[in-house]
Enzyme design. Structure first.
Site, PDB file in Angstrom:
ATOM      1  N   ARG A  32       1.062  -5.272   3.501  1.00  0.00           N
ATOM      2  CA  ARG A  32      -0.113  -5.791   4.199  1.00  0.00           C
ATOM      3  C   ARG A  32      -0.298  -7.272   3.873  1.00  0.00           C
ATOM      4  O   ARG A  32      -0.005  -7.714   2.757  1.00  0.00           O
ATOM      5  CB  ARG A  32      -1.373  -5.022   3.803  1.00  0.00           C
ATOM      6  CG  ARG A  32      -1.270  -3.538   4.075  1.00  0.00           C
ATOM      7  CD  ARG A  32      -2.613  -2.883   4.116  1.00  0.00           C
ATOM      8  NE  ARG A  32      -3.370  -2.997   2.875  1.00  0.00           N
ATOM      9  CZ  ARG A  32      -4.521  -2.356   2.662  1.00  0.00           C
ATOM     10  NH1 ARG A  32      -5.030  -1.591   3.603  1.00  0.00           N
ATOM     11  NH2 ARG A  32      -5.158  -2.484   1.514  1.00  0.00           N
ATOM     12  N   ASP A  53     -16.480  -0.557   0.527  1.00  0.00           N
ATOM     13  CA  ASP A  53     -15.140  -0.909   0.058  1.00  0.00           C
ATOM     14  C   ASP A  53     -14.183  -1.169   1.212  1.00  0.00           C
ATOM     15  O   ASP A  53     -13.067  -1.628   1.005  1.00  0.00           O
ATOM     16  CB  ASP A  53     -14.584   0.214  -0.834  1.00  0.00           C
ATOM     17  CG  ASP A  53     -13.476  -0.294  -1.738  1.00  0.00           C
ATOM     18  OD1 ASP A  53     -13.616  -1.408  -2.256  1.00  0.00           O
ATOM     19  OD2 ASP A  53     -12.471   0.417  -1.906  1.00  0.00           O
ATOM     20  N   ASN A  54     -14.619  -0.860   2.442  1.00  0.00           N
ATOM     21  CA  ASN A  54     -13.785  -1.116   3.615  1.00  0.00           C
ATOM     22  C   ASN A  54     -14.355  -2.232   4.482  1.00  0.00           C
ATOM     23  O   ASN A  54     -14.107  -2.292   5.683  1.00  0.00           O
ATOM     24  CB  ASN A  54     -13.618   0.163   4.447  1.00  0.00           C
ATOM     25  CG  ASN A  54     -12.712   1.174   3.773  1.00  0.00           C
ATOM     26  OD1 ASN A  54     -11.929   0.823   2.895  1.00  0.00           O
ATOM     27  ND2 ASN A  54     -12.814   2.425   4.166  1.00  0.00           N
ATOM     28  N   ASP A 100      -8.367  -1.743   6.162  1.00  0.00           N
ATOM     29  CA  ASP A 100      -8.181  -0.332   5.790  1.00  0.00           C
ATOM     30  C   ASP A 100      -8.241   0.598   7.000  1.00  0.00           C
ATOM     31  O   ASP A 100      -9.293   1.128   7.348  1.00  0.00           O
ATOM     32  CB  ASP A 100      -9.202   0.091   4.729  1.00  0.00           C
ATOM     33  CG  ASP A 100      -8.720  -0.260   3.332  1.00  0.00           C
ATOM     34  OD1 ASP A 100      -7.692  -0.948   3.220  1.00  0.00           O
ATOM     35  OD2 ASP A 100      -9.362   0.152   2.359  1.00  0.00           O
ATOM     36  N   ARG A 114     -13.400  -7.312  -0.910  1.00  0.00           N
ATOM     37  CA  ARG A 114     -14.323  -6.580  -0.044  1.00  0.00           C
ATOM     38  C   ARG A 114     -15.762  -6.693  -0.556  1.00  0.00           C
ATOM     39  O   ARG A 114     -16.003  -7.175  -1.660  1.00  0.00           O
ATOM     40  CB  ARG A 114     -13.947  -5.088  -0.027  1.00  0.00           C
ATOM     41  CG  ARG A 114     -12.522  -4.803   0.428  1.00  0.00           C
ATOM     42  CD  ARG A 114     -11.642  -4.389  -0.743  1.00  0.00           C
ATOM     43  NE  ARG A 114     -10.240  -4.177  -0.396  1.00  0.00           N
ATOM     44  CZ  ARG A 114      -9.783  -3.131   0.266  1.00  0.00           C
ATOM     45  NH1 ARG A 114     -10.598  -2.208   0.675  1.00  0.00           N
ATOM     46  NH2 ARG A 114      -8.492  -3.021   0.530  1.00  0.00           N
ATOM     47  N   ASP A 145      -1.561  10.120  -6.664  1.00  0.00           N
ATOM     48  CA  ASP A 145      -0.203   9.643  -6.942  1.00  0.00           C
ATOM     49  C   ASP A 145       0.073   8.241  -6.427  1.00  0.00           C
ATOM     50  O   ASP A 145       1.147   7.688  -6.649  1.00  0.00           O
ATOM     51  CB  ASP A 145       0.841  10.615  -6.372  1.00  0.00           C
ATOM     52  CG  ASP A 145       0.647  10.882  -4.887  1.00  0.00           C
ATOM     53  OD1 ASP A 145       0.148   9.981  -4.172  1.00  0.00           O
ATOM     54  OD2 ASP A 145       0.986  11.984  -4.424  1.00  0.00           O
ATOM     55  N   GLY A 146      -0.896   7.636  -5.705  1.00  0.00           N
ATOM     56  CA  GLY A 146      -0.709   6.265  -5.235  1.00  0.00           C
ATOM     57  C   GLY A 146       0.302   6.117  -4.113  1.00  0.00           C
ATOM     58  O   GLY A 146       0.692   4.995  -3.786  1.00  0.00           O
ATOM     59  N   LYS A 158       0.858  -1.178   0.000  1.00  0.00           N
ATOM     60  CA  LYS A 158       0.000   0.000   0.000  1.00  0.00           C
ATOM     61  C   LYS A 158       0.898   1.233   0.000  1.00  0.00           C
ATOM     62  O   LYS A 158       1.778   1.371   0.858  1.00  0.00           O
ATOM     63  CB  LYS A 158      -0.912   0.012   1.231  1.00  0.00           C
ATOM     64  CG  LYS A 158      -1.914   1.159   1.224  1.00  0.00           C
ATOM     65  CD  LYS A 158      -2.899   1.014   2.368  1.00  0.00           C
ATOM     66  CE  LYS A 158      -3.932   2.156   2.326  1.00  0.00           C
ATOM     67  NZ  LYS A 158      -4.924   2.032   3.400  1.00  0.00           N
TER      68      LYS A 158
END
Length: 512
Positions: free
Chosen positions: A89, A181-182, A191, A96, A31-32, A19
């Site tokens: 991770r 999504d979490n 997350d 999810r 920008d990730g 991540k």
């Protein structure tokens, strides 16, 4: 960035994921990159949750560098440069609820739809993969009937999610961003963003500064998880008929949550032999007393493990003093209950509620106005109290609840032939379920500030502390103390000094 899977000789399957490693072919506008501050928080909290016994993804490593990106930490127009960091991770899967929403049909209001709308063949493949890989017992039990297989899968996801959020509530954990999504498809905490652990007990605590509506408050977490399950079952249609999914959700979630929550709370209170129907009332009264007195959530449960039992029990005044020491001061309560609205705004809202209730309902601020009125009323009461009067009121509230607690412990002790063995078991269970240490915000922040200055020893020290959160055997004979750590003050006080026990799991903190 998904690296791959590791399959162990014991049959375990672990996905490895980076991540913050930069943009991928699927990135949007950002920008990730992840920064040191948020990486250390995720690194420490995922390990803290694991050692608390709560299902979670894990952190294998945290690697930082001298590269920087610009971030607006408080979203207040004051951006600054922060060091880029990558977290490794680890989990059995990172799929999810939201993974299944790629099939979502066009929204009636926005017209937006999922990228794979209409592709039921992909939905079938995903279900086959998830159930066959992570729920093999369900796959084996329903080889001839896909609908019943999918129903059994959804039932198990519902139960796991209910148990997970019950565990959160019992340690005072607030996730902060509970969207679909979490939510893990295998019931893991996933997350770690703007999370937080309760200090002073407040059912309406919001740990996410951007959650202005209070959607993800501590007390709403079970309700939001249930709502997310509703969205999951909608995304599984037609492979899981909606009526069947909704029946399963209605049948399973609330009952499983209540069962697991009460079971855990009984252990936290040392009720080791009997289960009574009104135990839920005892727990609710405890939380109400904690709220009224501004008691620290973690420390209150920890101090209760030293409660003197027996009709002739000695040391009750000393115990009551230790318990009220965990309560907020008058100034802290005034700060906590300070009004959030401008008085003129509140007055306008009240006038609107009287003159045009339909418009007032459409604005959707009824709950906010009600809470604001409660704050104003509470603030008024506090202004009329002296510190001595507050202490006296707190002692009265706690004395009333402790009387009920003692009566309940006496019922648990009835018929016991070996009282010493019962007492030892009670203490053992309480010490195994009431953590002495949680990742309070000030502890994380101290470690982050040291790391930002190049000193990672505090992160390692906090990690060691969090790997043994519960009462250790060698301390069992000692009365627990609720000492204030050096440098802590105000609402964040009430923690304990750090231990130096070696880590139990090989999480690594690296600097490159």
């Amino acid at each position: 960035m998904y690296l791959g899977e590791v399959c162990t000789a014991a049959g375990e399957r672990w996905e490895l994921q980076l991540k913050g490693a930069g943009p991928t072919p699927f990135s949007r506008q950002a920008d990730g990159r992840k920064v040191l501050r948020s990486s250390i928080r995720e690194f420490l909290c995922s390990e803290a949750m694991f050692h608390l016994g709560i299902p979670t993804t894990r952190a294998g490593a945290c690697v930082t560098s001298q590269s920087t990106v610009v971030r607006d930490v408080f979203y207040d127009g004051n951006p600054k440069y922060e060091k880029c960091t990558v977290v490794l991770r680890i989990a059995s899967t990172f799929l999810r609820f939201g993974s299944f929403e790629i099939f979502k049909p066009a929204d009636e209001h926005t017209g937006r739809e999922g990228p794979s709308v209409g592709r039921n063949d992909i939905r079938v493949q995903m279900l086959d993969y998830v159930i066959g890989t992570f729920y093999p017992e369900i796959q084996a039990a329903h080889t001839e009937d896909r609908v019943q297989r999918n129903a059994a899968f959804f039932r198990e996801v519902t139960r796991r999610t209910a148990r997970m959020v019950a565990e959160w509530q019992c340690v005072g954990f607030c996730h902060g961003v509970l969207n679909t999504d979490n939510m893990s498809i295998v019931g893991l905490t996933i997350d770690y963003g703007p999370f937080g652990f309760l200090d002073r007990y407040d059912p309406d605590h919001v740990c996410n500064a951007s959650d202005n509506a209070g959607r993800y408050t501590y007390s709403k977490q079970p309700e939001v998880c249930k709502w997310n399950l509703q969205k999951l079952l909608e995304a599984l249609e037609p492979e899981l008929p909606r009526e069947l999914g909704e029946a399963i959700l209605a049948e399973e979630f609330d009952s499983e949550f209540r069962r697991h929550y009460l079971q855990k709370m009984r252990r936290k209170l040392g009720l080791v032999r009997t289960e009574l129907d009104d135990d839920g009332v005892l727990v609710a009264k405890l939380l109400e007393t904690m709220h009224l007195t501004g008691a620290d959530f973690t420390n209150t449960f920890y101090v209760l493990s030293s409660f003197p039992v027996g009709p002739e029990a000695l040391g009750l005044p000393e115990f009551l003093a230790a318990l009220t020491a965990q309560c907020a001061s008058l100034e802290e309560l005034k700060l906590a209950f300070r009004p959030q609205m401008d008085p003129r705004q509140l007055s306008m809202m009240l006038m609107l509620a009287q003159s045009n209730p339909q418009l007032f309902a459409l604005i959707g601020t009824r709950a906010n106005v009600t809470k604001e009125l409660e704050r104003v009323e509470q603030q008024s009461r506090l202004e009329q109290l002296s510190p001595a009067e507050l202490l006296s009121k707190n002692q009265g509230h706690w004395a009333d609840w402790l009387q009920q607690y003692r009566a309940r412990l006496e019922k648990d002790r009835e018929g016991v032939s070996d009282e010493e063995a019962w007492q030892a078991e009670r203490m053992r269970v309480m010490h195994a379920n009431n953590p002495k240490y949680v990742l309070r915000n000030y502890i994380a922040q101290n470690a982050i500030e040291a790391a930002e200055n190049g000193d990672f020893s505090e992160v390692r020290r906090v990690l060691e502390l969090l790997e043994t959160p519960y009462h250790r055997a060698e301390e069992a004979a000692r009365v627990p103390e609720a000492t204030e750590p050096e440098g802590a003050s105000g609402a964040d006080s009430g923690g304990h000094s750090y231990s130096s026990k070696p880590p139990l799991w090989a999480a690594e903190l690296c600097v490159t």
